[in-house]
Design a protein around this motif. Structure first.
Motif, PDB file in Angstrom:
ATOM      1  N   LEU A  26       0.760  -1.242   0.014  1.00 54.83           N
ATOM      2  CA  LEU A  26       0.153  -0.054   0.085  1.00 54.83           C
ATOM      3  C   LEU A  26       0.834   1.256   0.069  1.00 54.83           C
ATOM      4  CD1 LEU A  26      -2.809   1.290   0.252  1.00 54.83           C
ATOM      5  CD2 LEU A  26      -2.674   1.332   2.556  1.00 54.83           C
ATOM      6  N   ARG A  29       2.479   1.526  -3.603  1.00 58.26           N
ATOM      7  CA  ARG A  29       1.654   2.228  -4.340  1.00 58.26           C
ATOM      8  C   ARG A  29       1.167   3.770  -4.087  1.00 58.26           C
ATOM      9  NH1 ARG A  29      -3.412  -1.936  -4.597  1.00 58.26           N
ATOM     10  NH2 ARG A  29      -2.745  -1.696  -2.467  1.00 58.26           N
ATOM     11  N   ALA A  30       1.026   3.979  -2.808  1.00 55.87           N
ATOM     12  CA  ALA A  30       0.523   5.473  -2.890  1.00 55.87           C
ATOM     13  C   ALA A  30       1.524   6.442  -3.147  1.00 55.87           C
ATOM     14  CB  ALA A  30       0.317   5.535  -1.005  1.00 55.87           C
ATOM     15  N   HIS A  33       1.646   6.705  -6.783  1.00 52.57           N
ATOM     16  CA  HIS A  33       0.400   7.527  -7.289  1.00 52.57           C
ATOM     17  C   HIS A  33       0.753   9.133  -6.939  1.00 52.57           C
ATOM     18  CE1 HIS A  33      -3.614   8.595  -8.100  1.00 52.57           C
ATOM     19  NE2 HIS A  33      -3.770   9.134  -7.069  1.00 52.57           N
TER      20      HIS A  33
END
Length: 83
Positions: A26, A29-30, A33
């Motif tokens: 997570l 991915r954050a 992004h």
């Protein structure tokens, strides 16, 4: 029981239950992004500045060729008297 008490009880019940599992990737991915968002915002900002500079150059060229500050020549001549 008031609405406030009901909401507090519902929040307490939600906090007492087991928390859902968080994916291991997570954070990666954050971060990815966020990097993409920053890159996109930077590109949009650069494009906007490029558009502003192009508009300023176009305006300067138009002003230099059209000379809008000059009064246009008269379409008719005044009548000649006293000849």
């Amino acid at each position: 029981m008031s609405r406030q008490d009901r909401k507090e009880d519902e929040v307490r019940r939600m906090l007492e239950t087991r928390h859902p599992a968080v994916p291991a990737d997570l954070a990666a991915r954050a971060a990815e992004h966020g990097t993409r968002l920053l890159r996109r915002h930077r590109a949009v900002r650069r494009a906007a500045w490029l558009l502003v500079v192009a508009a300023a150059i176009a305006f300067a060229i138009w002003a230099a060729t059209a000379e809008p500050w000059m009064t246009p020549p008269a379409k008719t001549t005044p009548p000649l008297e006293g000849w």
